[in-house]
Design a protein around this motif. Structure first.
Motif, PDB file in Angstrom:
ATOM      1  N   LEU B  40       0.850  -1.181   0.000  1.00  0.00           N
ATOM      2  CA  LEU B  40       0.000   0.000   0.000  1.00  0.00           C
ATOM      3  C   LEU B  40       0.895   1.243   0.000  1.00  0.00           C
ATOM      4  O   LEU B  40       1.633   1.479   0.950  1.00  0.00           O
ATOM      5  CB  LEU B  40      -0.913   0.033   1.229  1.00  0.00           C
ATOM      6  CG  LEU B  40      -1.958   1.154   1.187  1.00  0.00           C
ATOM      7  CD1 LEU B  40      -3.089   0.812   0.219  1.00  0.00           C
ATOM      8  CD2 LEU B  40      -2.540   1.436   2.562  1.00  0.00           C
ATOM      9  N   GLU B  63      -8.275   1.692 -13.159  1.00  0.00           N
ATOM     10  CA  GLU B  63      -8.151   0.640 -12.141  1.00  0.00           C
ATOM     11  C   GLU B  63      -8.170   1.308 -10.774  1.00  0.00           C
ATOM     12  O   GLU B  63      -7.781   2.476 -10.649  1.00  0.00           O
ATOM     13  CB  GLU B  63      -6.805  -0.088 -12.292  1.00  0.00           C
ATOM     14  CG  GLU B  63      -6.719  -1.024 -13.478  1.00  0.00           C
ATOM     15  CD  GLU B  63      -7.524  -2.293 -13.299  1.00  0.00           C
ATOM     16  OE1 GLU B  63      -7.524  -2.867 -12.186  1.00  0.00           O
ATOM     17  OE2 GLU B  63      -8.158  -2.721 -14.270  1.00  0.00           O
ATOM     18  N   PRO B  64      -8.579   0.586  -9.731  1.00  0.00           N
ATOM     19  CA  PRO B  64      -8.499   1.176  -8.395  1.00  0.00           C
ATOM     20  C   PRO B  64      -7.039   1.431  -8.013  1.00  0.00           C
ATOM     21  O   PRO B  64      -6.177   0.600  -8.289  1.00  0.00           O
ATOM     22  CB  PRO B  64      -9.125   0.125  -7.478  1.00  0.00           C
ATOM     23  CG  PRO B  64      -9.224  -1.126  -8.274  1.00  0.00           C
ATOM     24  CD  PRO B  64      -9.141  -0.773  -9.720  1.00  0.00           C
ATOM     25  N   PRO B  66      -5.308   2.077  -4.633  1.00  0.00           N
ATOM     26  CA  PRO B  66      -5.372   2.282  -3.188  1.00  0.00           C
ATOM     27  C   PRO B  66      -4.091   2.971  -2.707  1.00  0.00           C
ATOM     28  O   PRO B  66      -3.003   2.609  -3.143  1.00  0.00           O
ATOM     29  CB  PRO B  66      -5.477   0.865  -2.632  1.00  0.00           C
ATOM     30  CG  PRO B  66      -4.818  -0.004  -3.658  1.00  0.00           C
ATOM     31  CD  PRO B  66      -4.983   0.678  -4.990  1.00  0.00           C
ATOM     32  N   ALA B  67      -4.238   3.965  -1.890  1.00  0.00           N
ATOM     33  CA  ALA B  67      -3.084   4.631  -1.273  1.00  0.00           C
ATOM     34  C   ALA B  67      -3.596   5.430  -0.091  1.00  0.00           C
ATOM     35  O   ALA B  67      -4.709   5.941  -0.115  1.00  0.00           O
ATOM     36  CB  ALA B  67      -2.381   5.542  -2.265  1.00  0.00           C
ATOM     37  N   TYR B  96      -6.246  -2.555   6.734  1.00  0.00           N
ATOM     38  CA  TYR B  96      -6.042  -3.011   5.356  1.00  0.00           C
ATOM     39  C   TYR B  96      -5.058  -4.173   5.235  1.00  0.00           C
ATOM     40  O   TYR B  96      -5.039  -4.840   4.216  1.00  0.00           O
ATOM     41  CB  TYR B  96      -5.590  -1.837   4.481  1.00  0.00           C
ATOM     42  CG  TYR B  96      -6.627  -0.729   4.410  1.00  0.00           C
ATOM     43  CD1 TYR B  96      -7.791  -0.893   3.655  1.00  0.00           C
ATOM     44  CD2 TYR B  96      -6.474   0.469   5.108  1.00  0.00           C
ATOM     45  CE1 TYR B  96      -8.754   0.092   3.590  1.00  0.00           C
ATOM     46  CE2 TYR B  96      -7.429   1.476   5.043  1.00  0.00           C
ATOM     47  CZ  TYR B  96      -8.579   1.281   4.290  1.00  0.00           C
ATOM     48  OH  TYR B  96      -9.528   2.262   4.220  1.00  0.00           O
ATOM     49  N   ALA B 210      -5.721  -5.463 -13.933  1.00  0.00           N
ATOM     50  CA  ALA B 210      -6.339  -6.629 -13.298  1.00  0.00           C
ATOM     51  C   ALA B 210      -7.724  -6.909 -13.883  1.00  0.00           C
ATOM     52  O   ALA B 210      -8.371  -6.018 -14.420  1.00  0.00           O
ATOM     53  CB  ALA B 210      -6.438  -6.385 -11.792  1.00  0.00           C
ATOM     54  N   GLN B 215     -14.878  -9.636  -7.645  1.00  0.00           N
ATOM     55  CA  GLN B 215     -14.163  -9.624  -6.378  1.00  0.00           C
ATOM     56  C   GLN B 215     -13.180  -8.464  -6.398  1.00  0.00           C
ATOM     57  O   GLN B 215     -12.519  -8.234  -7.406  1.00  0.00           O
ATOM     58  CB  GLN B 215     -13.388 -10.938  -6.248  1.00  0.00           C
ATOM     59  CG  GLN B 215     -12.885 -11.187  -4.844  1.00  0.00           C
ATOM     60  CD  GLN B 215     -12.036 -12.448  -4.771  1.00  0.00           C
ATOM     61  OE1 GLN B 215     -11.291 -12.770  -5.684  1.00  0.00           O
ATOM     62  NE2 GLN B 215     -12.143 -13.141  -3.664  1.00  0.00           N
ATOM     63  N   TYR B 216     -13.120  -7.708  -5.311  1.00  0.00           N
ATOM     64  CA  TYR B 216     -12.133  -6.639  -5.254  1.00  0.00           C
ATOM     65  C   TYR B 216     -10.966  -7.075  -4.393  1.00  0.00           C
ATOM     66  O   TYR B 216     -11.131  -7.373  -3.217  1.00  0.00           O
ATOM     67  CB  TYR B 216     -12.740  -5.351  -4.691  1.00  0.00           C
ATOM     68  CG  TYR B 216     -11.689  -4.287  -4.425  1.00  0.00           C
ATOM     69  CD1 TYR B 216     -10.831  -3.879  -5.437  1.00  0.00           C
ATOM     70  CD2 TYR B 216     -11.538  -3.712  -3.169  1.00  0.00           C
ATOM     71  CE1 TYR B 216      -9.841  -2.929  -5.217  1.00  0.00           C
ATOM     72  CE2 TYR B 216     -10.547  -2.751  -2.932  1.00  0.00           C
ATOM     73  CZ  TYR B 216      -9.703  -2.367  -3.954  1.00  0.00           C
ATOM     74  OH  TYR B 216      -8.730  -1.437  -3.724  1.00  0.00           O
ATOM     75  N   LYS B 217      -9.806  -7.089  -5.020  1.00  0.00           N
ATOM     76  CA  LYS B 217      -8.594  -7.393  -4.261  1.00  0.00           C
ATOM     77  C   LYS B 217      -7.817  -6.108  -4.134  1.00  0.00           C
ATOM     78  O   LYS B 217      -7.266  -5.624  -5.128  1.00  0.00           O
ATOM     79  CB  LYS B 217      -7.744  -8.424  -5.008  1.00  0.00           C
ATOM     80  CG  LYS B 217      -8.367  -9.798  -5.091  1.00  0.00           C
ATOM     81  CD  LYS B 217      -7.426 -10.716  -5.856  1.00  0.00           C
ATOM     82  CE  LYS B 217      -7.962 -12.139  -5.861  1.00  0.00           C
ATOM     83  NZ  LYS B 217      -7.101 -13.030  -6.652  1.00  0.00           N
ATOM     84  N   MET B 218      -7.758  -5.572  -2.944  1.00  0.00           N
ATOM     85  CA  MET B 218      -6.967  -4.358  -2.760  1.00  0.00           C
ATOM     86  C   MET B 218      -5.513  -4.638  -3.131  1.00  0.00           C
ATOM     87  O   MET B 218      -4.819  -3.778  -3.646  1.00  0.00           O
ATOM     88  CB  MET B 218      -7.079  -3.878  -1.321  1.00  0.00           C
ATOM     89  CG  MET B 218      -6.272  -2.626  -1.080  1.00  0.00           C
ATOM     90  SD  MET B 218      -6.503  -1.966   0.569  1.00  0.00           S
ATOM     91  CE  MET B 218      -7.839  -0.867   0.304  1.00  0.00           C
ATOM     92  N   PHE B 219      -5.093  -5.863  -2.885  1.00  0.00           N
ATOM     93  CA  PHE B 219      -3.733  -6.252  -3.258  1.00  0.00           C
ATOM     94  C   PHE B 219      -3.836  -7.380  -4.275  1.00  0.00           C
ATOM     95  O   PHE B 219      -3.932  -8.552  -3.910  1.00  0.00           O
ATOM     96  CB  PHE B 219      -2.937  -6.659  -2.028  1.00  0.00           C
ATOM     97  CG  PHE B 219      -2.993  -5.593  -0.957  1.00  0.00           C
ATOM     98  CD1 PHE B 219      -2.368  -4.379  -1.161  1.00  0.00           C
ATOM     99  CD2 PHE B 219      -3.729  -5.787   0.208  1.00  0.00           C
ATOM    100  CE1 PHE B 219      -2.449  -3.371  -0.208  1.00  0.00           C
ATOM    101  CE2 PHE B 219      -3.810  -4.793   1.170  1.00  0.00           C
ATOM    102  CZ  PHE B 219      -3.176  -3.576   0.965  1.00  0.00           C
TER     103      PHE B 219
END
Lengths: 545, 457
Positions: B40, B63-64, B66-67, B96, B210, B215-219
């Motif tokens: 992250l 794309e998402p 995250p930060a 997270y 991705a 399904q949302y994978k933050m990573f």
């Protein structure tokens, strides 16, 4: 990591709230729990929510900074003021054409909105100060383009190293003679969100520009439209309707606006406030200094548009205008009704969540209602308590350290130009007839009981909400868009409208119905799984037939 | 006219940058950090920086992104951001749960002098960084260099975690520089075709391109793992692609663990790809397989087939130094005429390289480091071109001057494909050719009079 598979059909909002804060460290949970409110009718209004407070570090917030609110939101949409950002390059770069404020060059052929100006501060400027470079940059812009005004915007390091941008601006204004130069101390670290930047922009535009032009503006029914930013052409549609009604819009703060509009704003006879959060300061100051009353309007939603037009007509109390407004509504509504009839069977009963801005999470509920959709949770990114609970709470708002350092300017009635537009008796009569002045009831009273109202929603809570409640549509901004869509839920940007708009007024309403119909009924959301994932069992070997 | 206030006459500017061809360091650090698996990014500054970088990267990648941010307020700016950052570590790991937090500074935290490694030490001592988790620290002052510098600084910060066991692992480190996720994938494909075991660091493939699965994978699944980051210290050698983006990290590995390195140009176009493949072959001691030679031959074939449409076509390009150097070389190799070349990133070396590459052209090119798109536009007004290669901001110039535009570089905010179709390597060269030819020939088809309009080209 969320998989939004099962929808909770019967949910208790208290359980949802508990679920949202369960994972947090205790201090965070305590703080967040005050910003998550289960809506219910309380004595004298709605329950209390905590808003306009610091974001917790490390919680992935939707919020931006004070500079974004000042330069990006309020001052960005004015086409003939050069916006010069004093700071390292990034701040100016990121605010360059990214907000979809539409404008044309106008008759004077001036439009600086496609440009990005920066002093591009280097380490030497940080060490030795950037005032000289700023003055030189103003001179270079003047020599190149001769704008009538240059606004200077401070970024974080400027405040820290102590560059006196206001003196530089003042000196350059004097030196140039025919170019108004003024500055905004909108360093990103001030305040807790964009909201502080709105206030700073309002103050400076009022101090340096409003009232500068006394050349009379013609018009029988003269208004200003405050807090409309012409995203996706919203302002064009509202102006179209005003024109049809014979209403003269002297100045829009600040969609598709010009320097001269702001300078002449004191000539209007009524201020109509769209986004209460970002611009109510200007409305109050215009009233105190020039005697122009303000009313809250909303041109998002066809019914809300009709209602707002009737409010304006009632204010001017002129039968000709009232008749004209009724004619326009009667002519515009059939197309709207036709569109609703067409889409409503496909949108009726669907659910939405709205987490955006300081007014849009409220205004857009009108459009969803018209489509028969239910807003099950909503909240603002940078609003204050009055935007949730109404202006009745204003006397009780605590001024904390972060709000205290945002300047409140003292405004006095103008010696020569203060002119109350209505007598006290007229105001009283209008109020009796249902026109409320300086009034906004906020978002909460318009939401159904047991819905969740959440301030400064973050990434984790957004994901959790979607996972638990599985709405048919989620509305927020660009940063939230794709994490929501990865969950298989369509996401509509209500800051920039993705690529759509206008959504204001009558034609805008029709655009919005069609857009939401497209989103919630798109085939794409059925493609998440490949056929062999749906039916993984292997059957006997195939043979050619 | 969209840029109606841009005069043809060029006047010297010392203070104001107009329409920049660069942005600030932290966004590069954020992009690089996304190429570490389970990482992250964290912006140590006021929250607007993080919001702007996330928005820009999101618009480019769809794309998402995250930060997190330290959300400085005035108080933190006066008293320092240590408390904010330590609190952020705790919240991020609790809520997270990333494997790594990659912190970069901003102009704010740099100006007040926050010391990231010291804050990390304090957080460790207070138990705010759980066992087995990592915090990377990069100093990325926005008032030095550009987004490219920030990328480079974050990649260099990754090397801090490299370890040396004293036994070589037989792998080659490839530092790809700021290229697209698909480019990183293509570099891995070429290496694996050649039978080279590589560690590509950072690697945003599988992160910023991705799939949509419900399904949302933050990573997401992609990214260089921390085990791989550690293993860079045991590698046989490092290939750094791009002096500006990658050299510092490669040299750091050399210094720390004596992993020898070569700094190459980014493999855009025929010759730069040739050098990359040749260097990889030598350093890994492998033969180049025929399949790769076929890809090369296909690119050469396309160049020969279409040479007529490229010959002496004038081109203006803006972007980042490493990309521009390779692209200019590619254009010259096609017998095209790159005439105006601008990067916003500082570096006199850039101008020198471009002059070397263009030395044999029958005119002197306009080249500027630390330039801007306003200047590029003025150059074009004075000496018109047949093609503009630029990020999306170039479309304002392209429309005003009626020049075909190829979107290439960062950011691309209005078209798709850059995440999926590589422009590095031989296949990437074919893709670039397709774009160049498409732009030139579409223009020809638009402009040709009816009698000249042709079916077969």
């Amino acid at each position: 990591m969320a998989t939004a598979k099962q929808k909770m059909v019967h949910w208790d909002p208290a359980d949802i709230k508990a679920e949202l804060i369960k994972k947090y460290p205790p201090k965070v949970a305590r703080k967040r729990s005050k910003q998550i409110m289960i809506n219910e009718a309380a004595e004298n209004g709605t329950p209390e929510i905590t808003a306009n407070v610091r974001t917790i570090p490390g919680i992935i917030t939707m919020r931006g900074c004070t500079y974004a609110g000042c330069k990006g939101v309020i001052m960005g949409p004015t086409r003939d003021i050069v916006n010069l950002v004093h700071g390292p390059i990034g701040c100016s770069f990121y605010a360059w054409l990214t907000r979809r404020n539409q404008t044309g060059p106008g008759p004077d052929d001036e439009n600086f909105m496609n440009y990005c100006f920066s002093t591009d501060m280097q380490d030497s400027d940080i060490i030795f100060g950037g005032e000289k470079k700023l003055a030189a940059a103003i001179q270079e812009i003047y020599d190149l383009m001769h704008p009538k005004a240059i606004g200077v915007f401070a970024t974080c390091p400027v405040g820290l190293i102590g560059d006196d941008i206001h003196t530089v601006a003042k000196n350059m204004k004097e030196k140039l003679g025919d170019c108004n130069v003024f500055a905004f101390s909108c360093e990103g670290y001030k305040g807790v969100s964009q909201s502080a930047g709105h206030h700073i922009a309002n103050n400076q535009i009022f101090r340096h520009v409003v009232g500068e032009n006394d050349v009379p503006k013609e018009g029988k029914y003269k208004i200003n439209l405050l807090g409309e930013y012409n995203i996706g052409g919203d302002g064009f549609e509202i102006d179209r309707i005003f024109n049809r009604c014979g209403i003269t819009n002297i100045a829009t703060f600040s969609g598709n606006s010009t320097y001269d509009q702001f300078a002449s704003a004191h000539q209007a006879d009524l201020n109509c406030v769209m986004c209460h959060r970002s611009i109510n300061y200007v409305a109050d100051m215009l009233e105190t200094k020039f005697g122009i009353p303000w009313i809250k309007v909303n041109f998002i939603g066809a019914n809300a548009t009709a209602k707002s037009l009737r409010k304006i007509a009632a204010y001017f109390d002129d039968q000709e205008l009232k008749d004209r407004v009724e004619d326009v509504i009667a002519e515009e509504m059939p197309e709207v009704e036709k569109a609703i009839e067409e889409i409503r069977p496909r949108t009726e009963g669907k659910t939405a969540m709205l987490f955006v801005g300081g007014s849009r999470a409220h205004h857009y509920q009108e459009l969803f209602r018209e489509m028969g959709m239910k807003v099950i949770s909503a909240g603002y990114e940078f609003a204050h308590r009055d935007d949730y609970e109404g202006r009745r709470v204003l006397p009780f708002l605590k001024v904390d350290a972060d709000s205290r350092n945002i300047e409140e300017i003292e405004v006095e009635p103008d010696e020569t130009r203060y002119r109350p537009r209505k007598t006290e008796e007229q105001i009283a009569a209008l109020e009796k007839a249902g026109i409320k002045f300086k009034s906004y009831d906020g978002l909460a009273p318009d939401m159904e009981p047991d819905t969740l109202i959440i301030d400064d929603l973050n990434q984790y809570e957004a994901e959790k909400l979607v996972e638990l409640l599985r709405p048919d549509l989620f509305c927020a901004g660009i940063k939230e868009k794709y994490s929501i869509q990865k969950l298989g839920v369509p996401m509509k940007q209500l800051h920039s409208y993705d690529s759509g708009g206008p959504y204001a007024g009558f034609k805008g309403a029709v655009n919005f119905y069609n857009e939401i119909d497209r989103l919630v009924n798109s085939r794409v959301w059925s493609y998440m799984k490949a056929p062999w994932q749906e039916n993984p069992q292997l059957s006997a070997a195939y043979v050619w037939e | 006219m969209l840029l109606r206030h841009t005069p043809e006459e060029i006047s010297e500017r010392k203070a104001v940058t107009i329409n920049p061809a660069k942005t600030c360091q932290p966004i590069g650090a954020m992009y690089a950090a996304l190429g570490i698996h389970g990482c992250l990014p964290h912006s140590h500054g006021s929250q607007g920086c993080c919001a702007y970088h996330r928005s820009t990267l999101t618009r480019h990648y769809k794309e998402p992104i995250p930060a997190a941010t330290s959300s400085f307020t005035e108080g933190a700016s006066v008293f320092g951001g240590q408390a904010n950052l330590v609190q952020a570590f705790n919240n991020i790991f609790t809520v997270y749960d990333p494997d790594v937090i990659a912190v970069h500074t901003t102009c704010l935290s740099e100006t007040i002098g926050d010391d990231l490694p010291q804050i990390r030490k304090k957080a460790l001592k207070e138990g705010k960084i759980p066992e087995g988790k990592y915090v990377m620290c990069a100093s990325t002052p926005s008032y030095v260099g550009s987004h490219v510098t920030g990328f480079s600084n974050m990649v260099k910060a990754m090397t801090e975690f490299s370890e040396s066991t004293g036994r070589k692992n037989g792998k080659i480190n490839i530092i790809p520089g700021w290229v697209e996720p698909c480019d990183m994938e293509e570099i891995k494909r070429i290496a694996s075709m050649m039978g080279v075991k590589s560690i590509v660091m950072p690697d945003t493939s599988g992160v910023l391109n991705a799939p949509l699965t419900g399904q949302y994978k933050m990573f997401p699944d992609g990214g260089t793992t921390m085990d791989e980051v550690k293993a860079t210290g045991d590698a046989v050698g490092t290939l750094a692609l791009g002096e500006w983006c990658s050299a510092d990290a490669a040299r750091a590995l050399d210094k720390k663990h004596s992993v020898p390195c070569s700094v190459l140009d980014m493999p855009f176009g025929l010759k730069a790809t040739d050098r990359f493949v040749d260097a990889l072959r030598k350093i890994a001691g492998v033969n180049v397989p025929d399949e790769l030679l076929v890809e090369r031959g296909q690119l050469v074939d396309l160049i020969s087939d279409m040479h007529a449409w490229l010959y002496h076509k004038k081109v203006a390009i803006a972007g980042d130094p490493d990309q521009l150097i390779a692209m200019t070389e590619f254009l010259v190799s096609l017998d095209m005429w790159p005439m105006h070349i601008v990067t916003g990133t500082p570096g006199k070396k850039f101008e020198k390289r471009i002059r070397e590459i263009t030395a044999e052209l029958p005119f002197e090119v306009n080249v500027k480091a630390k330039g801007d798109l306003f200047l590029l536009h003025q150059w074009i007004k004075n000496d018109p071109v047949d093609l503009l290669i630029c990020n999306t901001y170039g479309k304002y110039i392209a429309r005003d001057e009626d020049i075909p535009l190829i979107r290439w570089g960062f950011p691309i905010l209005d078209r798709q494909g850059h995440q999926y179709f590589p422009t590095v390597g031989y296949k990437g060269g074919i893709r670039l050719m397709e774009k160049i030819l498409g732009a030139i020939l579409d223009r020809k088809d638009r402009d040709d009079p009816e009698i000249k309009f042709e079916l077969v080209i």
